[in-house]
Design an enzyme around this catalytic site. Structure first.
Site, PDB file in Angstrom:
ATOM      1  N   SER A 121       0.857  -1.179   0.000  1.00  0.00           N
ATOM      2  CA  SER A 121       0.000   0.000   0.000  1.00  0.00           C
ATOM      3  C   SER A 121       0.890   1.225   0.000  1.00  0.00           C
ATOM      4  O   SER A 121       1.822   1.317   0.814  1.00  0.00           O
ATOM      5  CB  SER A 121      -0.910   0.006   1.236  1.00  0.00           C
ATOM      6  OG  SER A 121      -1.823   1.075   1.195  1.00  0.00           O
ATOM      7  N   GLU A 122       0.606   2.188  -0.890  1.00  0.00           N
ATOM      8  CA  GLU A 122       1.550   3.293  -1.091  1.00  0.00           C
ATOM      9  C   GLU A 122       1.665   4.251   0.073  1.00  0.00           C
ATOM     10  O   GLU A 122       2.529   5.125   0.066  1.00  0.00           O
ATOM     11  CB  GLU A 122       1.255   4.050  -2.386  1.00  0.00           C
ATOM     12  CG  GLU A 122      -0.113   4.610  -2.525  1.00  0.00           C
ATOM     13  CD  GLU A 122      -0.996   3.789  -3.459  1.00  0.00           C
ATOM     14  OE1 GLU A 122      -1.755   4.393  -4.224  1.00  0.00           O
ATOM     15  OE2 GLU A 122      -0.931   2.549  -3.404  1.00  0.00           O
ATOM     16  N   ASN A 123       0.795   4.125   1.083  1.00  0.00           N
ATOM     17  CA  ASN A 123       0.968   4.975   2.266  1.00  0.00           C
ATOM     18  C   ASN A 123       1.959   4.378   3.265  1.00  0.00           C
ATOM     19  O   ASN A 123       2.138   4.919   4.347  1.00  0.00           O
ATOM     20  CB  ASN A 123      -0.377   5.242   2.944  1.00  0.00           C
ATOM     21  CG  ASN A 123      -1.089   3.977   3.372  1.00  0.00           C
ATOM     22  OD1 ASN A 123      -1.228   3.038   2.591  1.00  0.00           O
ATOM     23  ND2 ASN A 123      -1.572   3.943   4.597  1.00  0.00           N
TER      24      ASN A 123
END
Length: 498
Positions: A325-327
């Site tokens: 997940s890019e966060n």
């Protein structure tokens, strides 16, 4: 004669007793000396890791205005930076995403504020580069899009129909046969950071996925203010657990605002009773089940918001995939059971999640380094339109610009990361979504490998659209009628099996 241990202990005692604490007791002290006309960096992703205590105090200082705010998004209506939009203190945003913030969207579309839309990975890297003293860098994200061409709307007129100002075109340079865009670094005057723990010297530890943009932004500004849920004595955070070293931090204040969750998502309990599904639900389920066949054992994958996030529910038991997940999460687990949700544990869709065994956590800048660097094997994204050459449009419609988020970064290295698009074959008005040329603003050029719809599966091979699978209830004639581009039919055409 004193031993080495005695000398070390003596030095430590003297150091701690003479080093001034960075802790301030009031928000007035935290904000002291801040003036108007600043570039303000604010950490957080959705509602996770947002420095609300300091932002709430800044709202009460209307004399601090004409702010350029840098943040992935502006929170929700009435929360976070959105409040400073309402008061008029923020006059420009540099963000990747408007999202569901109606205040943000309305002010932008009625010409009240400027918005510099920036791909999420570029945003993180622009902040990181500024903190590292690097004035600019070349990025593959946005090549061939409005970002390169300088067509992103920065300011509209009051009707939202006429663009008064657009973004600056990017310089293009080629390295190793690939095109890259020159991205300017961001240099902040003030950074607002939310930490789980900070010691009195300013060392910070971020919990869960709340590191997101906080770490990079905390390293960047001339003045960094940290609000911490727990303020501890020096030494209570192990050196190897310091995510933001004290050298970057100027002030620390106790956080007093409760943490919140934007989207509650829970693991569904299996029911033996059949659940009635609409025609739209059945279409989506068909697409998602077919998309689940794209995973390969041992691979790393990133899934876009919406349908793509459902694909792992249909993974065969012998296929093991690590989801990113890019966060800032590598190793996403299932949604939590009700009552086990954690505001510091969300995915890129702002949904509550858990971690799989062996997961790791990091900042957004490292997350996108993995993505641009080709470490992600597969990304599955939703689409608004796909061209016959594999161009993708999935972030904006005429009069409905929400922002590209991380999509431009995810499709920026298609030779390393396979890009699969899932979408319905036609839109709500029956118009084809697969076209000779996309009509909506592009996310990336010639980046899509495969398209999966409710009617068919296409591959893009050497710039040509090839039909490889067909829904058993459909026909080549129907697909031809509902596809706005010419395509070849594979000699090995087969029925979709789910």
């Amino acid at each position: 004669m004193l031993s080495r241990f005695t000398l070390s202990r003596s030095f430590a005692v003297r150091y701690l007793s003479t080093t001034p604490s960075k802790v301030v007791s009031t928000t007035d002290e935290a904000l002291a000396g801040i003036k108007s006309n600043i570039t303000l960096l604010s950490g957080g992703f959705g509602l996770s890791g947002v420095p609300d205590t300091i932002i709430n105090a800044l709202v009460k200082k209307p004399e601090i205005n004409n702010i350029t705010a840098v943040s992935n998004n502006a929170g929700l209506d009435g929360r976070g930076l959105s409040q400073l939009l309402v008061t008029g203190q923020i006059t420009k945003m540099i963000s990747s995403y408007i999202g569901g913030n109606r205040t943000f969207e309305k002010l932008y579309l009625t010409g009240k504020i400027d918005l510099e839309l920036t791909p999420q990975g570029n945003l993180a890297e622009r902040v990181r580069a500024g903190g590292a003293g690097i004035p600019a860098f070349y990025s593959p994200a946005g090549v061939g899009t409005w970002l390169e061409e300088g067509k992103l709307p920065v300011r509209y007129d009051e009707t939202g129909e006429k663009v008064l100002k657009t973004s600056e075109a990017r310089e293009v340079r080629e390295f190793g046969g690939r095109k890259f865009l020159l991205e300017p670094a961001i240099f902040g005057d003030v950074a607002l950071v939310k930490a789980y723990k900070a010691d009195k010297l300013g060392n910070c530890w971020f919990r869960g996925a709340a590191r997101n943009f906080n770490s990079a932004m905390g390293r960047n500004a001339k003045l960094t203010i940290v609000e911490a849920e727990h303020i501890v004595e020096p030494g209570e955070i192990a050196p190897e657990d310091v995510h933001l070293p004290a050298i970057y931090v100027d002030r620390v204040i106790q956080s007093t605002t409760p943490k919140d969750i934007e989207i509650f998502k829970f693991s569904e309990e299996k029911s033996e009773e059949p659940v009635e599904q609409s025609e739209a639900d059945l279409k989506r389920a068909k697409i998602v089940k077919r998309a689940a066949q794209e995973f390969t054992d041992g691979s790393f994958a990133n899934l876009g918001i919406g349908m793509p996030t459902l694909a792992p529910n249909y993974l065969p038991s012998d296929i093991h995939v690590t989801l990113q997940s890019e966060n800032g999460i590598l190793g996403l687990g299932p949604y939590p059971q009700k009552g086990q949700e954690d505001p510091d544990m969300i995915n890129a869709g702002k949904e509550t999640v858990t971690l799989a065994p062996g997961a790791s956590l990091f900042g957004s800048e490292e997350s996108f380094a993995m993505i641009r660097g080709g470490k992600i094997d597969l990304t599955i994204l939703g689409g608004l339109q796909v061209s016959a050459k594999g161009d993708l449009a999935n972030w904006g419609l005429p009069g409905r610009v929400k922002g590209m988020g991380g999509a431009m970064d995810l499709v920026s290295n298609p030779k390393a990361t396979r890009v699969v698009v899932v979408m319905e074959h036609v839109d709500k008005k029956g118009r084809p979504k697969i076209l000779e040329e996309c009509k909506f603003p592009l996310t990336g050029k010639e980046c899509v490998s495969r398209i999966i719809t409710d009617l068919a599966v296409f591959d893009i091979v050497d710039g040509k659209l090839v039909l490889i699978e067909i829904d058993p209830a459909s026909s080549v004639e129907e697909i031809t009628e509902k596809t706005g581009a010419k395509f070849e039919v594979s000699p090995n055409l087969k029925k979709i099996e789910i």
